[in-house]
Scaffold this motif. Structure first.
Motif, PDB file in Angstrom:
ATOM      1  N   THR A  22      41.349  59.056  33.756  1.00  0.00           N
ATOM      2  CA  THR A  22      41.642  59.153  32.322  1.00  0.00           C
ATOM      3  C   THR A  22      43.094  59.578  32.143  1.00  0.00           C
ATOM      4  O   THR A  22      43.550  60.519  32.809  1.00  0.00           O
ATOM      5  CB  THR A  22      40.720  60.186  31.636  1.00  0.00           C
ATOM      6  OG1 THR A  22      39.371  59.806  31.857  1.00  0.00           O
ATOM      7  CG2 THR A  22      40.976  60.254  30.129  1.00  0.00           C
ATOM      8  N   ALA A  24      45.629  61.113  29.392  1.00  0.00           N
ATOM      9  CA  ALA A  24      45.579  61.807  28.106  1.00  0.00           C
ATOM     10  C   ALA A  24      46.952  62.380  27.784  1.00  0.00           C
ATOM     11  O   ALA A  24      47.773  62.617  28.679  1.00  0.00           O
ATOM     12  CB  ALA A  24      44.548  62.921  28.162  1.00  0.00           C
ATOM     13  N   ASN A  36      41.122  55.063  29.686  1.00  0.00           N
ATOM     14  CA  ASN A  36      40.507  55.378  30.975  1.00  0.00           C
ATOM     15  C   ASN A  36      39.966  54.138  31.650  1.00  0.00           C
ATOM     16  O   ASN A  36      39.918  53.058  31.055  1.00  0.00           O
ATOM     17  CB  ASN A  36      39.442  56.464  30.846  1.00  0.00           C
ATOM     18  CG  ASN A  36      38.190  55.993  30.147  1.00  0.00           C
ATOM     19  OD1 ASN A  36      38.157  54.908  29.583  1.00  0.00           O
ATOM     20  ND2 ASN A  36      37.172  56.815  30.170  1.00  0.00           N
ATOM     21  N   PHE A  57      43.892  62.594  34.695  1.00  0.00           N
ATOM     22  CA  PHE A  57      42.630  63.243  35.073  1.00  0.00           C
ATOM     23  C   PHE A  57      41.867  62.312  36.005  1.00  0.00           C
ATOM     24  O   PHE A  57      41.764  61.106  35.737  1.00  0.00           O
ATOM     25  CB  PHE A  57      41.758  63.482  33.835  1.00  0.00           C
ATOM     26  CG  PHE A  57      42.262  64.570  32.917  1.00  0.00           C
ATOM     27  CD1 PHE A  57      41.813  65.876  33.057  1.00  0.00           C
ATOM     28  CD2 PHE A  57      43.163  64.276  31.905  1.00  0.00           C
ATOM     29  CE1 PHE A  57      42.269  66.873  32.202  1.00  0.00           C
ATOM     30  CE2 PHE A  57      43.618  65.266  31.046  1.00  0.00           C
ATOM     31  CZ  PHE A  57      43.173  66.574  31.194  1.00  0.00           C
TER      32      PHE A  57
END
Lengths: 85, 500
Positions: A22, A24, A36, A57
């Motif tokens: 992901t 962000a 993502n 992430f």
């Protein structure tokens, strides 16, 4: 626009290492979703890298950290170049 | 120095909402809503059961479908609807109830809403705006003594509580580390309930890191809106309020919350209004409301409309409206608050996802913790119906079979906006909910619970852990179970704020 740039590269990496990725963007304590790729693992989402206000992430283990970080940074540079351009 | 009247003139920016309108029309068509409610009277039970199936697949209903549900008269069919609503809640959010507390920072207000204790003409209201030190003191009680991790921070609309003040208070709240039994407690997610703002102001709040931005339309019925919000006040502009969430999305705030104040107009109309609002947000931004609230009018000081309204919602209709919202916008979180008495809250909780506890709504009231519990109507917006402490609520939820969750993970790892919507609609978010509920509940039991509550809570944790281990339907991998057990042990040993 950010999403279009990211998605194909993210898909390739998530498939290659069987991880969920992901990207962000930081806003205070908040990490707002950008894009993502990969199947949800329900594992703790770890920040693998932070670069120019964005974070990478990853859910999953046993992946080539350096390769994923390099790809992530390239993506962010592309995003920022497009914004600038 | 800026005066109140010069400030008011600068707040509304027509160009930020008129672009979304179709000429003079917004997306709430009162006549169309009335017609749909009328047209779908006496729905066939088989039609209703098909609608329930659609909701169980976590699909937003059409206005005709919602209108059909609202027109059900058969009590047995309503029982099926309640049962379906509870199933949907469990499917999307698992068996958890998230708790939070409101924190009122300021009750100065330039508006004059006929149902509100903060209204400008209520000269008996004791006005107060917390200093940042006072905000920190309140937070210290909430995070250090009670154990909350999530707040909804509330402000009246006034130059004294403008976006800059809001930003400062949020930063002050996040800065507090309050001593607890086993270390330090802090507020991990600050949601705000504030007046409609410009894109510029919302962008500033986004940079601070707000959780959810909440604005209630109060009533979607244009004529009633006009009647209860006197002309010449900021709040009298229906569209500036209606398009608040459009501006929030433009500013990059992607967790938004809507609501209606039930009792101002016909409850069936308001449910339709909420649905139209959700559909509009989904259509424009691909993201629906993070939560929906449905407060009922409660007594407030010098608020004439409360006494004279003919639209007061009975407990029976309250339960119905929650069930219909649950089915109509199945992915959204539903918040039932301490406005409601404990009996009503317990009745509707199977359909809801969040509730507050240890609630104080007077400005500065948490600082009187342990000294003064009595409600003071001239210091608060309305009267609450349930003043149970968090420890009691947690224990009662455990006894009812629910796990209390203090999870604030989502917005700290990118599960926001479209991402969270997809996870909710696919039922995957419920899997995260279960894991994070176990971990955060463990923390809270160790740091704040009474012995009695701890005993009740541990039974629930044991059951939830077993469910994770043997989960076939949600298919947690062995690696997830291993990580959960690892995190759980680390929390038992004193580490805090571990999450999936």
């Amino acid at each position: 626009m950010e999403k279009e740039i990211c998605i194909s590269e993210l898909k390739r990496l998530s498939h290659l290492y069987d991880i969920e990725i992901t990207v962000a963007k930081k806003a205070g304590r908040r990490w707002s979703y950008i894009v993502n790729a990969g199947e949800e693992k329900f594992l703790p989402s770890q920040i693998v890298d932070q670069f120019e206000g964005y974070a990478l992430f990853v859910e999953g283990k046993d992946f080539d950290n350096e390769a994923v970080v390099n790809a992530f940074r390239k993506i962010i540079k592309k995003i920022n170049a497009q914004k600038g351009g | 120095m800026i005066t109140e009247s010069s400030w008011i003139k600068k707040v509304i920016k027509e160009e930020e909402y008129k672009k979304y309108m179709n000429g003079e029309k917004d997306f709430i068509n009162d006549d169309e809503i009335m017609q749909k409610i009328e047209k779908n009277k006496n729905p066939d039970p088989s039609k209703i059961r098909n609608i329930m199936k659609k909701s169980l697949e976590i699909q937003t209903l059409s206005p005709d479908e919602t209108a059909s549900l609202l027109n059900v008269t058969n009590p047995l069919l309503w029982e099926e609807i309640y049962e379906t609503a509870a199933k949907i809640k469990k499917k999307v959010y698992d068996n958890r109830v998230v708790t939070f507390a409101p924190l009122y920072c300021s009750n100065y207000c330039v508006n004059n809403c006929l149902y509100c204790g903060f209204r400008r003409d209520n000269k008996e209201e004791v006005r107060r705006r917390l200093t940042l030190e006072e905000v920190k003191r309140e937070t210290g009680v909430l995070a250090g003594k009670i154990g909350h991790k999530r707040l909804i921070v509330v402000y009246g609309e006034h130059p004294l509580s403008d976006a800059k003040y809001i930003a400062n208070t949020i930063q002050a709240i996040y800065s507090v580390k309050a001593k607890t039994k086993n270390g330090y407690g802090s507020i991990r997610r600050v949601n705000i309930n504030a007046a409609p703002m410009s894109i510029e102001d919302l962008s500033m709040l986004k940079e601070i890191g707000i959780g959810t931005y909440q604005v209630f339309q109060e009533t979607y019925h244009h004529e009633t809106y006009k009647k209860v919000h006197p002309s010449g006040t900021l709040k009298s502009n229906y569209q500036w309020r209606l398009y608040s969430m459009h501006r929030a999305f433009e500013a990059g705030v992607d967790d938004v919350a809507i609501g209606a104040l039930f009792g101002l107009y016909d409850w069936k109309f308001e449910v339709m209004g909420l649905l139209y609002h959700a559909i509009e947000l989904e259509k424009r931004f691909g993201v629906g409301p993070h939560t929906v609230s449905f407060p009922r009018l409660t007594p407030a000081k010098n608020a004439p409309y409360v006494q004279k309204t003919k639209y007061k919602v009975s407990d029976e209709n309250f339960k119905k409206l929650i069930a219909v919202i649950r089915l109509s916008i199945p992915y959204t979180g539903l918040i039932v608050t301490a406005r409601e008495p404990a009996r009503v809250r317990n009745e509707v909780l199977p359909m809801c996802t969040q509730t507050d506890a240890s609630t104080r709504i007077g400005v500065g009231a948490y600082s009187l913790w342990g000294k003064e519990k009595e409600q003071k109507l001239n210091r608060q917006q309305f009267l609450i119906g349930d003043d149970r402490e968090l420890d009691t609520v947690v224990r009662e939820l455990s006894e009812m079979g629910y796990i209390t969750s203090f999870c604030t993970a989502g917005y700290r790892c990118g599960r926001t906006g479209k991402n969270i919507m997809e996870l909710l609609k696919s039922g995957k978010e419920g899997s995260f909910c279960k894991l994070n509920a176990i971990l955060t509940f463990r923390e809270w039991l160790d740091d704040f619970a009474s012995e009695e509550t701890k005993r009740a809570g541990e039974k629930i944790i044991k059951r939830e852990m077993e469910e994770v281990k043997k989960s076939a339907t949600r298919a947690y991998s062995p690696q997830v179970v291993e990580e959960l057990e690892n995190y759980y042990k680390r929390i038992k040993n004193g580490e805090r704020d571990l999450y999936f």
